[in-house]
Design a protein around this motif. Structure first.
Motif, PDB file in Angstrom:
ATOM      1  N   UNK A 295       0.839  -1.214   0.000  1.00 40.05           N
ATOM      2  CA  UNK A 295       0.000   0.000   0.000  1.00 40.05           C
ATOM      3  C   UNK A 295       0.869   1.257   0.000  1.00 40.05           C
ATOM      4  N   UNK A 296       1.968   1.229   0.768  1.00 43.53           N
ATOM      5  CA  UNK A 296       2.844   2.412   0.820  1.00 43.53           C
ATOM      6  C   UNK A 296       3.504   2.631  -0.543  1.00 43.53           C
ATOM      7  N   UNK A 297       3.987   1.532  -1.127  1.00 42.87           N
ATOM      8  CA  UNK A 297       4.660   1.617  -2.433  1.00 42.87           C
ATOM      9  C   UNK A 297       3.697   2.182  -3.468  1.00 42.87           C
ATOM     10  N   UNK A 298       2.464   1.692  -3.434  1.00 45.01           N
ATOM     11  CA  UNK A 298       1.468   2.111  -4.418  1.00 45.01           C
ATOM     12  C   UNK A 298       1.166   3.607  -4.269  1.00 45.01           C
ATOM     13  N   UNK A 299       0.971   4.041  -3.030  1.00 42.89           N
ATOM     14  CA  UNK A 299       0.698   5.469  -2.813  1.00 42.89           C
ATOM     15  C   UNK A 299       1.856   6.315  -3.336  1.00 42.89           C
ATOM     16  N   UNK A 300       3.070   5.842  -3.080  1.00 41.65           N
ATOM     17  CA  UNK A 300       4.244   6.635  -3.490  1.00 41.65           C
ATOM     18  C   UNK A 300       4.351   6.727  -5.007  1.00 41.65           C
ATOM     19  N   UNK A 301       4.118   5.606  -5.712  1.00 36.61           N
ATOM     20  CA  UNK A 301       4.296   5.723  -7.171  1.00 36.61           C
ATOM     21  C   UNK A 301       3.209   6.586  -7.795  1.00 36.61           C
ATOM     22  N   UNK A 302       1.996   6.488  -7.262  1.00 37.82           N
ATOM     23  CA  UNK A 302       0.940   7.339  -7.839  1.00 37.82           C
ATOM     24  C   UNK A 302       1.153   8.803  -7.472  1.00 37.82           C
ATOM     25  N   UNK A 303       1.729   9.050  -6.311  1.00 43.70           N
ATOM     26  CA  UNK A 303       1.996  10.445  -5.942  1.00 43.70           C
ATOM     27  C   UNK A 303       3.011  11.052  -6.922  1.00 43.70           C
ATOM     28  N   UNK A 304       4.041  10.280  -7.260  1.00 48.89           N
ATOM     29  CA  UNK A 304       5.024  10.841  -8.196  1.00 48.89           C
ATOM     30  C   UNK A 304       4.408  11.042  -9.570  1.00 48.89           C
ATOM     31  N   UNK A 305       3.573  10.087 -10.003  1.00 52.08           N
ATOM     32  CA  UNK A 305       2.866  10.254 -11.285  1.00 52.08           C
ATOM     33  C   UNK A 305       2.065  11.551 -11.264  1.00 52.08           C
ATOM     34  N   UNK A 306       1.396  11.795 -10.156  1.00 51.78           N
ATOM     35  CA  UNK A 306       0.567  12.998 -10.007  1.00 51.78           C
ATOM     36  C   UNK A 306       1.439  14.255 -10.047  1.00 51.78           C
ATOM     37  N   UNK A 307       2.595  14.214  -9.349  1.00 49.04           N
ATOM     38  CA  UNK A 307       3.496  15.382  -9.357  1.00 49.04           C
ATOM     39  C   UNK A 307       3.969  15.677 -10.780  1.00 49.04           C
ATOM     40  N   UNK A 308       4.319  14.589 -11.505  1.00 46.90           N
ATOM     41  CA  UNK A 308       4.815  14.782 -12.875  1.00 46.90           C
ATOM     42  C   UNK A 308       3.714  15.362 -13.766  1.00 46.90           C
ATOM     43  N   UNK A 309       2.504  14.865 -13.539  1.00 45.69           N
ATOM     44  CA  UNK A 309       1.366  15.357 -14.299  1.00 45.69           C
ATOM     45  C   UNK A 309       1.152  16.850 -14.101  1.00 45.69           C
ATOM     46  N   UNK A 310       1.436  17.322 -12.890  1.00 46.48           N
ATOM     47  CA  UNK A 310       1.249  18.740 -12.571  1.00 46.48           C
ATOM     48  C   UNK A 310       2.512  19.541 -12.888  1.00 46.48           C
ATOM     49  N   UNK A 311       3.489  18.884 -13.531  1.00 45.35           N
ATOM     50  CA  UNK A 311       4.766  19.532 -13.844  1.00 45.35           C
ATOM     51  C   UNK A 311       5.454  20.074 -12.605  1.00 45.35           C
ATOM     52  N   UNK A 312       5.261  19.376 -11.477  1.00 46.43           N
ATOM     53  CA  UNK A 312       5.960  19.789 -10.250  1.00 46.43           C
ATOM     54  C   UNK A 312       7.247  18.998 -10.150  1.00 46.43           C
ATOM     55  N   UNK A 313       8.229  19.566  -9.477  1.00 46.53           N
ATOM     56  CA  UNK A 313       9.510  18.877  -9.356  1.00 46.53           C
ATOM     57  C   UNK A 313       9.314  17.568  -8.583  1.00 46.53           C
ATOM     58  N   UNK A 314       9.837  16.469  -9.158  1.00 49.36           N
ATOM     59  CA  UNK A 314       9.588  15.163  -8.532  1.00 49.36           C
ATOM     60  C   UNK A 314      10.896  14.435  -8.245  1.00 49.36           C
ATOM     61  N   UNK A 315      12.049  15.150  -8.352  1.00 52.34           N
ATOM     62  CA  UNK A 315      13.340  14.456  -8.242  1.00 52.34           C
ATOM     63  C   UNK A 315      13.499  13.726  -6.914  1.00 52.34           C
ATOM     64  N   UNK A 316      13.187  14.429  -5.811  1.00 53.29           N
ATOM     65  CA  UNK A 316      13.380  13.810  -4.508  1.00 53.29           C
ATOM     66  C   UNK A 316      12.352  12.698  -4.297  1.00 53.29           C
ATOM     67  N   UNK A 317      11.117  12.927  -4.748  1.00 52.97           N
ATOM     68  CA  UNK A 317      10.094  11.881  -4.603  1.00 52.97           C
ATOM     69  C   UNK A 317      10.454  10.662  -5.446  1.00 52.97           C
ATOM     70  N   UNK A 318      11.006  10.900  -6.634  1.00 58.98           N
ATOM     71  CA  UNK A 318      11.395   9.770  -7.486  1.00 58.98           C
ATOM     72  C   UNK A 318      12.502   8.964  -6.798  1.00 58.98           C
TER      73      UNK A 318
END
Ligand SMILES: Cc1cc2nc3c(=O)[nH]c(=O)nc-3n(C[C@H](O)[C@H](O)[C@H](O)COP(=O)(O)OP(=O)(O)OC[C@H]3O[C@@H](n4cnc5c(N)ncnc54)[C@H](O)[C@@H]3O)c2cc1C
Length: 381
Positions: A295-318
């Motif tokens: 569940x944690x892994x899933x939340x994290x990957x979708x959060x990064x997808x969402x950040x990328x979608x919003x063109x927000x910096x995702x380097x640290x999250x990635x």
């Protein structure tokens, strides 16, 4: 905050699961033992639209957003046991298609992206060298400018897909003393004089994903092969690693879900001491930990997808995803083996292969230690 995938994303994910079960699942134990790359699976995935997910329609893709892309990749990892094939596809997408899309010239995009999307071209990435791994920008592959051409000399190692690739993203330096500012990226076709695939490399896991060294000896390429600007290859490489770290483990999250379900079934049905083993708290706790990690892994990957979608910096999250999901995947593979007892150690149940496959995820796209360094830098420690 909305945690749901849309109806369209859910239906695409379901289609990916059904497709992967039907087309990418057969004969896995033999193919792993024989180190057999599935050209058939590659073509079927391309026809399904996997390779072109993040690529705009004008270049042969479907222009899917990052969350949709991740949802489909998760579905493939849930439905198919062929982590090697899925890894090869990931490498191709994040190190060839994405840098070409973002940094390629109009001509390069027209020439290569449609083939990378329809699967007629297989991409590989030559960055690591025998003496430049984590410290990749200390690479020694030399780039010499000669009129309107560049000449490359050096050896690349750990090149995923190299034995079957048609196209190579290759990085070299104008002068090792320049560090990251001397790096140039190129896109080079198979058959270019001076470029050859060297020794094949056998590995612990992901055995259906072929790997080899890449040798460049007086390899002359036209200026049109430059990927991005001269001396700005580090930016191209870093961009491809950003996408790779963000998306490459979605398939592993799908596999974690499949393992969890299998372990729950087994804990309910396997009896020892007159009761299902799931009734023993120490067995149940392992499954609870697997669920938490999934569940944690899933939340994290979708959060990064969402950040990328919003063109927000995702380097640290990635970097956080790459670190967390890879380590969680290894732990859950070990739990799956343990819950199945001696049978879990046997090839037939396929957990031992998944464990071998999982270890690679803590190494490729930057090791666990390198991800920790990136996160620490992000925290300005
Ligand atoms: C399955 C797989 C596929 C791969 N595919 C490709 C590919 O297609 N193309 C490509 O170019 N490369 C590829 N690689 C190579 C991969 O990128 C490198 O293995 C990785 O970057 C580590 O480099 P290295 O192996 O040289 O280890 P090293 O850099 O020598 O590291 C050895 C150990 O030291 C640690 N270490 C190094 N520096 C630091 C530091 N600053 N702080 C803390 N710890 C540190 C590392 O974490 C590691 O534990 C692949 C690797 C694997 C396993």
């Amino acid at each position: 905050m909305d945690f749901d995938l849309t109806a369209e994303q859910l239906s695409l994910q379901k289609a990916a699961i059904d497709f992967a079960r039907a087309e990418l699942s057969s004969d896995m134990i033999r193919r792993d033992a024989e180190r057999a790359f599935s050209h058939d699976g590659w073509k079927k995935c391309a026809a399904f639209g996997v390779h072109g997910l993040p690529i705009p329609e004008e270049f042969g893709g479907s222009g899917s957003d990052p969350v949709t892309t991740v949802a489909v990749m998760e579905g493939l990892g849930y439905g198919s046991p062929d982590q090697g094939l899925l890894f090869s596809i990931n490498a191709h997408m994040w190190t060839n298609s994405i840098p070409l899309l973002i940094y390629g010239t109009a001509e390069q995009k027209q020439k290569y992206l449609p083939g990378l999307c329809d699967g007629s071209l297989i991409g590989a990435n030559g960055a690591s060298e025998p003496n430049a791994g984590s410290d990749v920008f200390s690479m020694r592959t030399r780039v010499t400018k000669s009129g309107n051409e560049y000449i490359l000399d050096g050896t690349k190692t750990f090149v995923t897909n190299a034995p079957v690739a048609d196209l190579f993203a290759v990085y070299g330096t104008l002068d090792p003393k320049l560090g990251a500012t001397g790096i140039c990226g190129f896109i080079i076709e198979k058959g270019t004089p001076g470029l050859s695939v060297g020794k094949k490399m056998d590995k612990m896991g992901l055995r259906t994903s072929p790997m080899a060294e890449l040798v460049l000896e007086n390899c002359r390429v036209p200026a049109a092969a430059l990927l991005g600007r001269e001396g700005r290859g580090a930016e191209v490489f870093s961009c491809s690693m950003g996408w790779e770290r963000a998306c490459i483990l979605a398939t592993c999250v799908g596999t974690m879900r499949r393992q969890l379900e299998r372990c729950i079934d087994y804990a309910r049905t396997r009896k020892q001491f007159g009761q299902p083993i799931g009734k023993f708290q120490s067995v149940a706790n392992r499954i609870v930990d697997m669920k938490l990690r999934y569940e944690t892994a899933r939340l994290m990957i979708y959060k990064v997808g969402w950040l990328m979608q919003k063109n927000k910096s995702a380097d640290m999250d990635a970097a956080m995803i790459k670190l967390y999901v890879s380590e969680a995947f290894v732990k859950s593979c070990l739990d799956a083996v343990q819950i199945h007892g001696g049978s879990g150690f046997m090839t037939e149940l396929e957990f031992e292969r998944e464990l071998r496959d999982s270890v690679g995820s803590t190494l490729y796209s930057g090791t666990t230690e390198i991800q920790r360094n990136i996160i620490a830098r992000g925290l300005r420690i």
